[in-house]
Design an enzyme around this catalytic site. Structure first.
Site, mmCIF file in Angstrom:
data_model
loop_
_atom_site.group_PDB
_atom_site.id
_atom_site.type_symbol
_atom_site.label_atom_id
_atom_site.label_comp_id
_atom_site.label_asym_id
_atom_site.label_seq_id
_atom_site.Cartn_x
_atom_site.Cartn_y
_atom_site.Cartn_z
ATOM 1 N N HIS A 149 42.120 34.025 42.090
ATOM 2 C CA HIS A 149 41.138 34.839 41.350
ATOM 3 C C HIS A 149 40.403 33.943 40.345
ATOM 4 O O HIS A 149 40.999 33.042 39.757
ATOM 5 C CB HIS A 149 41.839 35.991 40.626
ATOM 6 C CG HIS A 149 40.869 37.009 40.114
ATOM 7 N ND1 HIS A 149 40.151 36.809 38.963
ATOM 8 C CD2 HIS A 149 40.451 38.190 40.622
ATOM 9 C CE1 HIS A 149 39.345 37.845 38.780
ATOM 10 N NE2 HIS A 149 39.509 38.703 39.769
ATOM 11 N N GLU A 191 33.884 37.095 45.297
ATOM 12 C CA GLU A 191 33.702 37.629 43.948
ATOM 13 C C GLU A 191 32.858 36.653 43.129
ATOM 14 O O GLU A 191 33.413 35.716 42.527
ATOM 15 C CB GLU A 191 35.063 37.815 43.259
ATOM 16 C CG GLU A 191 35.952 38.856 43.893
ATOM 17 C CD GLU A 191 36.893 39.483 42.868
ATOM 18 O OE1 GLU A 191 36.935 40.713 42.808
ATOM 19 O OE2 GLU A 191 37.560 38.753 42.107
HETATM 20 P P1 13P Z 1 35.385 44.311 37.865
HETATM 21 O O1 13P Z 1 35.335 45.328 39.001
HETATM 22 O O2 13P Z 1 35.961 44.866 36.608
HETATM 23 O O3 13P Z 1 34.053 43.643 37.661
HETATM 24 O O4 13P Z 1 36.403 43.162 38.334
HETATM 25 C C1 13P Z 1 36.259 42.611 39.585
HETATM 26 C C2 13P Z 1 37.420 41.746 39.879
HETATM 27 O O5 13P Z 1 37.552 40.661 39.324
HETATM 28 C C3 13P Z 1 38.429 42.235 40.844
HETATM 29 O O6 13P Z 1 39.351 41.256 41.192
#
Ligand code: 13P
Length: 251
Positions: free
Chosen positions: A94, A164
């Site tokens: 992450h 992401e």
């Molecule tokens: P948010 O949905 O709060 O932007 O976070 C996304 C995330 O990092 C999920 O792993």
């Protein structure tokens, strides 16, 4: 391919009582044909599992894992420990962990250790910012290739890649990622996976999206973003919002 919705609670909520109440509420509100994974903090996993109904469609995931199987590693959690708690998935790489020093090499070690124990991996990739020259694509490519170094093609079925973009995550996100751009990156990642394995195997890996996912944008991201699911942060901490997203996608 059946869609998947994953909730990453990050370092929330602040008590086990709230964690149990949150998961019970989500469990009650979601349709039984959902394909849902919840990733609570390690310390709540046992209590969250205990709060699930018998016919719950929620599976458990962890937010990280260490790559050694045991020994003198204060504070770490081994893949076998997760397995013994019935954890089926683990988020690895992450951006919030990468920002605190986790390299592609460490990500790779963790992925290989988890796969050895039969735990599915949610490999997070994504750029900090977009530059005009397309260097961000190089960064994503490295994260995928180095993260999966040495992973056999047979194990690709146990990998989910979560795109992401760091700039679209969290309450201080600079903006939302356009579904067109999500689609472009999803195709880009599929191409890398095909090159690493075969057409059939590469195209069968689920690609999901995370970054400020909410009830309003979820349907469009899934229909126009070319992804097989979502990884929600904040929205997964609100039983109504999270179950609305799930019910929209599995209705
Ligand atoms: P948010 O949905 O709060 O932007 O976070 C996304 C995330 O990092 C999920 O792993």
């Amino acid at each position: 391919m059946k869609k998947i919705i994953i909730g990453n609670w990050k370092m929330n909520p602040s008590s086990v009582k709230e964690a149990v109440s949150l998961v019970s509420n989500i469990d009650k509100k979601i349709s039984s044909n959902g394909n849902v994974v919840l990733c609570p903090p390690f310390i709540y996993i046992g209590a969250v599992r205990g709060a699930l109904s018998k016919k719950s469609s929620i599976k458990l995931g962890a937010q990280d894992c260490f790559y050694e199987e045991g020994g003198s590693f204060t504070g770490e959690i081994a893949p076998s420990m997760l397995k013994s708690m019935d954890v089926k998935y683990a988020i690895i790489g992450h951006s919030e962990r990468r920002a605190r020093g986790e390299s592609n090499d460490i990500v790779n070690k963790k992925i290989r250790a988890l796969l050895k124990k039969g735990i599915k991996v949610i490999l997070c990739v994504g750029e900090e910012e977009r530059d005009e020259t397309g260097l961000y694509l190089k960064r994503i490519e490295e994260q995928v290739k180095e993260g999966l170094r040495g992973v056999s093609k047979n194990n690709f079925k146990n990998i989910i890649v979560a795109y992401e973009p760091v700039w679209a995550i969290g309450s201080d996100a600079s903006k939302n990622c356009d579904p067109k751009d999500i689609k472009e990156i999803s195709i880009f990642i599929k191409k890398i996976l095909v090159d690493l394995s075969s057409r059939e195997i590469g195209l069968s890996v689920q690609i999901i999206y995370g970054g400020s996912v909410d009830v309003k944008n979820a349907p469009e991201i899934v229909s126009n973003g070319g992804v097989d699911g979502l990884l929600a942060g904040r929205a997964s901490l609100d039983a109504k919002k999270f179950s609305d997203i799930i019910n929209l996608l599995f209705s």
